[in-house]
Design a protein around this motif. Structure first.
Motif, mmCIF file in Angstrom:
data_model
loop_
_atom_site.group_PDB
_atom_site.id
_atom_site.type_symbol
_atom_site.label_atom_id
_atom_site.label_comp_id
_atom_site.label_asym_id
_atom_site.label_seq_id
_atom_site.Cartn_x
_atom_site.Cartn_y
_atom_site.Cartn_z
ATOM 1 N N ALA A 54 -36.897 4.496 -10.970
ATOM 2 C CA ALA A 54 -35.828 4.006 -11.844
ATOM 3 C C ALA A 54 -36.433 3.501 -13.144
ATOM 4 C CB ALA A 54 -35.040 2.890 -11.159
ATOM 5 N N ALA A 55 -35.602 3.445 -14.164
ATOM 6 C CA ALA A 55 -36.006 2.863 -15.448
ATOM 7 C C ALA A 55 -34.763 2.241 -16.071
ATOM 8 C CB ALA A 55 -36.619 3.913 -16.363
ATOM 9 N N ARG A 56 -34.877 0.970 -16.429
ATOM 10 C CA ARG A 56 -33.728 0.232 -16.960
ATOM 11 C C ARG A 56 -33.988 -0.162 -18.412
ATOM 12 N NH1 ARG A 56 -34.475 -2.004 -11.827
ATOM 13 N NH2 ARG A 56 -35.434 -3.929 -12.618
ATOM 14 N N VAL A 57 -32.956 -0.047 -19.247
ATOM 15 C CA VAL A 57 -33.028 -0.459 -20.648
ATOM 16 C C VAL A 57 -32.265 -1.773 -20.770
ATOM 17 C CG1 VAL A 57 -32.506 0.142 -23.031
ATOM 18 C CG2 VAL A 57 -33.122 1.942 -21.395
ATOM 19 N N ILE A 58 -32.973 -2.822 -21.162
ATOM 20 C CA ILE A 58 -32.380 -4.159 -21.240
ATOM 21 C C ILE A 58 -32.355 -4.610 -22.694
ATOM 22 C CG2 ILE A 58 -32.587 -6.573 -20.546
ATOM 23 C CD1 ILE A 58 -34.470 -4.104 -18.491
ATOM 24 N N ASP A 92 -37.513 -11.583 -17.585
ATOM 25 C CA ASP A 92 -36.578 -12.235 -16.666
ATOM 26 C C ASP A 92 -35.198 -11.646 -16.941
ATOM 27 O OD1 ASP A 92 -34.725 -13.969 -15.444
ATOM 28 O OD2 ASP A 92 -36.060 -15.690 -15.633
ATOM 29 N N GLU A 93 -34.792 -10.664 -16.141
ATOM 30 C CA GLU A 93 -33.557 -9.943 -16.420
ATOM 31 C C GLU A 93 -32.325 -10.833 -16.286
ATOM 32 O OE1 GLU A 93 -33.213 -5.788 -15.107
ATOM 33 O OE2 GLU A 93 -35.180 -6.079 -14.150
ATOM 34 N N GLU A 94 -32.333 -11.746 -15.352
ATOM 35 C CA GLU A 94 -31.192 -12.644 -15.172
ATOM 36 C C GLU A 94 -31.016 -13.534 -16.395
ATOM 37 O OE1 GLU A 94 -29.770 -16.258 -12.187
ATOM 38 O OE2 GLU A 94 -31.168 -14.725 -11.447
#
Length: 402
Positions: free
Chosen positions: A5-9, A375-377
């Motif tokens: 997976a790869a997430r863009v934040i 820290d995504e949260e």
């Protein structure tokens, strides 16, 4: 091991940042900065729509092959959006490789070439008296090099100078704000500022100045010659760099060293400037020049021609990029200087990291990988805010380089 997976934040703890987090099927993660000041969402969309789908299932260890795949495979090569996206992937893969190897990234790049990374601070103020005080504060903090920017008499605003003593952040409005510029007023004022700084702080402190692409070659030559008595470490971005031949004219008239490159995306952008020794420092950075892999190519070429590194490092780059830059800085033989603008406490909380500043030097983390995370949260608590860089007009209304 494969990329699962790869997430863009996208987050805005005071200013906008784009981060790519790559996750493997064994649970190892890597982060890469994808921030392009004022055009953040363009890179986020490029990553989500075009890059992330192509990453799933790939071997994260094949960093060079992935770089070539994203660069050559796109057909529409180069450009700031594409290369910033490529940089995010490349940096994240180096982070993963370091974690798998159990080593900080600089060890994978050949180990230390120095004990610490010399960084320069910014001293910005509207008046000469105030900028002298700000230089003094940076010296007290331990910096051995300081970039000096002041207001120009007769101009309401000037690049590099914040309003009300706040940290300088040029992306100040959703729609670009407009500033007024006068080359004549600027050239008349700046040499006197550096005369005062040298008188007060002596010959040992390294001094720098950013012209920010606003002069013609002959105007830049005049400025460089006027600044020669004050022994600048560099005069940055004296002219727009689309025309490399302009730097040849500057070279004919001044020995003030020249730095350029923060808007460059590839080795081909700076090849002529390096091979003809028209510059002294190349300021390309990890996030805008295709990641660690490609930045090393640029610096390796530069080392053959007595050109040193001077990577961009303002707060429009996240702590992920700064951490990556420090690993490169520590390892290359032709390191010059690294720009350092400390991030806000909010940004540091979103991007926990292990690099540290001491006695004029930055030191990268000794943790495996880059030594920085997201820290995504917490990042989710800071939604994107539209912010654009300003534009400049001359006093008669003509649009001019900002």
């Amino acid at each position: 091991m494969r990329i699962a997976a790869a997430r863009v934040i996208v987050t805005c703890p005071g200013r906008n940042f784009v981060t790519l987090k790559v996750v493997t099927d064994e649970g190892v993660t890597g982060v890469g900065d994808a921030t392009l000041n004022g055009r953040e969402l363009a890179v986020a969309a490029y990553l989500r729509e075009h890059v992330v789908p192509a990453l799933i299932g790939r071997d994260p260890a094949r960093i060079e092959d992935t770089w070539q795949y994203l660069y050559k495979g796109a057909y529409w090569r180069r450009g700031p959006v594409t290369m910033t996206a490529v940089a995010a992937v490349d940096t994240a893969l180096w982070d993963i490789k370091g974690k798998v190897a159990g080593l900080p990234v600089y060890q994978l790049l050949g180990g230390r070439s120095r004990e610490g990374v010399t960084v320069y601070a910014h001293a910005n103020a509207a008046t000469t008296a105030d900028v002298l005080a700000e230089v003094g504060r940076q010296v007290e903090r331990g910096y051995r090099a300081v970039r000096v920017q002041t207001g120009v008499p007769g101009l309401a605003t000037t690049y590099g100078v914040s309003a009300g003593g706040r940290t300088y952040e040029p992306a100040d409005a959703a729609v670009p704000s407009e500033a007024t510029w006068s080359t004549r007023r600027y050239l008349a004022h700046v040499p006197s500022v550096f005369r005062r700084v040298r008188e007060e702080f002596g010959p040992e402190l390294m001094l720098l100045h950013d012209v920010h692409h606003r002069l013609t070659p002959i105007e830049a030559a005049r400025l460089g010659r006027a600044l020669e008595p004050y022994d600048l470490t560099w005069m940055e971005d004296p002219v727009p760099a689309e025309l490399p031949e302009g730097f040849r004219l500057i070279r004919q008239h001044t020995t003030t060293p020249i730095a350029v490159g923060e808007v460059f995306n590839s080795v081909w952008d700076c090849r002529q400037l390096i091979t003809e020794q028209l510059i002294d420092y190349v300021r390309t950075t990890v996030v805008h020049a295709g990641g660690i892999t490609h930045l090393r190519r640029i610096f390796d070429l530069a080392s053959l021609y007595h050109v040193r590194s001077g990577s961009h490092g303002a707060t429009d780059l996240s702590p992920v990029c700064l951490a990556a830059a420090l690993h490169v800085d520590l390892s290359i033989p032709n390191f010059g200087l690294q720009e350092h603008m400390p991030h806000t406490a909010e940004t540091d909380a979103v991007f926990p990291h292990g690099y540290r500043f001491a006695d004029g030097y930055l030191h990268p983390s000794e943790e495996p990988g880059l030594g920085v995370d997201l820290d995504e949260e917490l990042a989710a608590r800071y939604p994107y805010r539209a912010a654009s860089l300003p534009v400049n007009r001359l006093e008669d209304g003509t649009l001019h380089s900002w």
